[in-house]
Design a protein around this motif. Structure first.
Motif, PDB file in Angstrom:
ATOM      1  N   VAL A   1       0.590   7.958  -5.907  1.00  0.00           N
ATOM      2  CA  VAL A   1      -0.295   9.122  -5.850  1.00  0.00           C
ATOM      3  C   VAL A   1       0.531  10.401  -5.686  1.00  0.00           C
ATOM      4  O   VAL A   1       0.265  11.417  -6.342  1.00  0.00           O
ATOM      5  CB  VAL A   1      -1.315   8.974  -4.700  1.00  0.00           C
TER       6      VAL A   1
ATOM      7  N   ILE B   1      -5.816  -0.423  -0.699  1.00  0.00           N
ATOM      8  CA  ILE B   1      -6.242   0.503   0.357  1.00  0.00           C
ATOM      9  C   ILE B   1      -7.447  -0.111   1.062  1.00  0.00           C
ATOM     10  O   ILE B   1      -8.551  -0.160   0.516  1.00  0.00           O
ATOM     11  CB  ILE B   1      -6.587   1.886  -0.233  1.00  0.00           C
TER      12      ILE B   1
ATOM     13  N   THR C   1      -5.052   0.674  -6.384  1.00  0.00           N
ATOM     14  CA  THR C   1      -5.447   1.413  -5.183  1.00  0.00           C
ATOM     15  C   THR C   1      -6.659   0.768  -4.525  1.00  0.00           C
ATOM     16  O   THR C   1      -6.706   0.589  -3.300  1.00  0.00           O
ATOM     17  CB  THR C   1      -5.768   2.881  -5.538  1.00  0.00           C
TER      18      THR C   1
ATOM     19  N   VAL D   1       1.182   2.469  -3.423  1.00  0.00           N
ATOM     20  CA  VAL D   1       0.038   3.277  -3.868  1.00  0.00           C
ATOM     21  C   VAL D   1       0.214   4.729  -3.432  1.00  0.00           C
ATOM     22  O   VAL D   1      -0.001   5.660  -4.218  1.00  0.00           O
ATOM     23  CB  VAL D   1      -1.278   2.693  -3.307  1.00  0.00           C
TER      24      VAL D   1
ATOM     25  N   LEU E   1      -4.031   8.038   2.362  1.00  0.00           N
ATOM     26  CA  LEU E   1      -4.304   8.384   0.967  1.00  0.00           C
ATOM     27  C   LEU E   1      -4.802   9.827   0.863  1.00  0.00           C
ATOM     28  O   LEU E   1      -4.344  10.598   0.009  1.00  0.00           O
ATOM     29  CB  LEU E   1      -5.342   7.416   0.388  1.00  0.00           C
TER      30      LEU E   1
ATOM     31  N   TYR F   1      -9.043   8.593  -7.347  1.00  0.00           N
ATOM     32  CA  TYR F   1      -8.497   8.208  -6.047  1.00  0.00           C
ATOM     33  C   TYR F   1      -9.504   8.492  -4.935  1.00  0.00           C
ATOM     34  O   TYR F   1      -9.604   7.731  -3.962  1.00  0.00           O
ATOM     35  CB  TYR F   1      -7.186   8.943  -5.772  1.00  0.00           C
TER      36      TYR F   1
ATOM     37  N   TYR G   1       0.825  -1.212   0.000  1.00  0.00           N
ATOM     38  CA  TYR G   1       0.000   0.000   0.000  1.00  0.00           C
ATOM     39  C   TYR G   1       0.859   1.261   0.000  1.00  0.00           C
ATOM     40  O   TYR G   1       0.414   2.324  -0.464  1.00  0.00           O
ATOM     41  CB  TYR G   1      -0.963   0.001   1.190  1.00  0.00           C
TER      42      TYR G   1
ATOM     43  N   THR H   1      -5.456   2.904 -10.418  1.00  0.00           N
ATOM     44  CA  THR H   1      -6.681   3.086  -9.640  1.00  0.00           C
ATOM     45  C   THR H   1      -7.205   1.730  -9.169  1.00  0.00           C
ATOM     46  O   THR H   1      -7.641   1.577  -8.020  1.00  0.00           O
ATOM     47  CB  THR H   1      -7.756   3.809 -10.467  1.00  0.00           C
TER      48      THR H   1
END
Length: 447
Positions: free
Chosen positions: A29, A120, A116, A25, A129, A396, A22, A113
């Motif tokens: 981002v 997440i 994610t 991710v 995030l 997101y 994670y 995406t």
């Protein structure tokens, strides 16, 4: 120095990504939204940081033992259909030789995406995030706000070059969407210093948005403010605060800013607005001719404008609207899927708000869902005038909304299995301090 700093952060994160996917991710981002390498001057400006992070994240995703199940709720099924349809329209694109670059860029965003959505999962993941998005965009808001104050609002605020938000209108909308997320962080951080710092950042982001001279951003701010006031439980206090803050901000801006905003009332005489209308009609007429697949990526060409635009003498330009961009590039089917995705994302937030309203332990989820909805109001309003269909931040935020619902729903089901009340002929679940009717609704909505 900036080049070295970005390199150290990115490569220093790689071992942690292998251990906790994670984090990949979050790094993705940060790189894709903030584009920190654009703030450097040396080799880092063209170094493939995003590709490295994405590659390491994908490898760690394959080998991780953590749950990586895609949350297949209605919003995600529609998102899958939308991504699939973009590939279909690419196959039938009018200019197949021109679309690969844009298709490649968009598919990378969509792929990450999905990653994610798969990684997440927890409250900590979701809040991190949101924090990364705020840091990524807030940097430009604070910087732009200071720039506007020092310059008296005479010069416009621009975003980082070569990104989705490089234009003055685009960075303004991004900053407008950041403000509700900053307010959310104020609600979850206990440190008074952090809260005060976020208050300053919110004001500077608002000033930077105004300093962009974006009329769409002003409309988005107004729409967000109205929605936030309607949803607030303290309407008098919020209304008083708005009256104390907004007029001084507007009064600070110079005369040319006021003149620019006044053109909203005289759009018939504004060449920029008329050019947008021409591009909208071009997209609509193109979609009428190719209703299912549209024109594919890259339809802003002289040839297509000469065929479909009312004013054929006007220069070809992008759609300048997320809605007409979807329509022109992906047809009525693509537009329908995009609108349905927005609606179902909104409904996901509504589910969270309804089922956590009276639960103190889920106040974070209630606030997050409400404020992401505020962000969506801003994007839906400002995006009507900008070609930001593939801007990654809204996707997101959709992922954060879906992850929050899945987490809340899972925990509510676990509580339901431990506390049962008798009603009528069968047993119904009782959730915490909710009434039996509320408990039944949660059970029904959770399936």
């Amino acid at each position: 120095m900036r080049d070295i700093l970005v390199v150290l952060i990115v490569f220093g994160s790689l071992p942690y990504i292998f251990k906790r996917p994670y984090i990949g991710v979050l790094m993705w981002v940060w790189i894709s939204v903030m584009n920190p390498h654009t703030q450097a001057w040396g080799f880092a400006t063209s170094f493939p940081f995003a590709a490295i992070i994405a590659g390491v994240t994908m490898v760690s995703l394959v080998f991780t033992r953590e749950s990586k199940k895609l949350p297949l709720i209605p919003a995600i099924w529609v998102f899958i259909a939308f991504v699939f349809w973009m590939n279909v329209t690419t196959i039938f694109a009018i200019y197949p030789d021109l679309v690969y670059g844009q298709w490649n860029k968009v598919m990378k965003i969509m792929l990450m995406t999905f990653v994610t959505l798969m990684l997440i999962k927890t409250k900590q993941h979701i809040q991190l995030l949101v924090l990364i998005v705020v840091i990524s965009l807030g940097y430009y808001g604070v910087k732009g706000g200071v720039f506007t104050i020092i310059g008296g609002g005479v010069d416009r605020v621009w975003g980082p070059e070569g990104t989705f938000i490089e234009g003055n209108n685009e960075i303004a909308l991004a900053l407008v969407m950041t403000i509700p997320l900053m307010h959310y962080l104020q609600m979850i951080f206990r440190s008074s210093w952090v809260r005060h710092g976020l208050t300053v950042a919110i004001v500077l982001c608002a000033i930077a948005a105004l300093g962009s001279y974006s009329r769409g951003a002003l409309l988005a701010l107004a729409a967000m403010g109205a929605f936030l006031w309607l949803k607030s439980r303290q309407k008098f206090s919020l209304g008083f605060l708005m009256m104390m803050v907004v007029p001084p901000l507007l009064a600070f801006m110079p005369e040319q800013w006021t003149e620019r905003m006044d053109t909203i009332n005289n759009y018939e005489e504004d060449g920029s607005v008329q050019g947008r209308f021409n591009a909208w009609w071009m997209a609509f007429n193109l979609a009428k001719d190719r209703p299912f697949v549209g024109g594919g990526f890259e339809v802003a060409t002289r040839e297509l404008f000469s065929l479909y635009a009312p004013n054929v003498l006007d220069l070809p330009r992008a759609a300048h609207s997320i809605y007409f961009q979807a329509l022109g590039e992906h047809g009525f089917v693509g537009l329908g899927l995009y609108l349905l995705l927005g609606f179902l994302t909104w409904r996901t937030g509504t589910w969270i708000v309804r089922n956590t309203k009276n639960l103190e332990e889920y106040k974070w989820a209630y606030s997050l869902a409400t404020l992401i909805q505020v962000c969506l109001i801003g994007f839906a309003t400002g995006g009507a005038f900008l070609s930001l269909l593939y801007f990654d931040v809204p996707y997101y935020l959709m992922a954060a909304m879906v992850a929050t619902r899945m987490l809340v729903e899972k925990e509510l089901k676990e509580k339901a299995s431990s506390v049962i009340i008798e009603k009528g002929k069968g047993a119904q679940p009782q959730f915490g301090n909710l009434s039996p009717s509320q408990s039944q609704r949660i059970a029904r909505d959770s399936g």
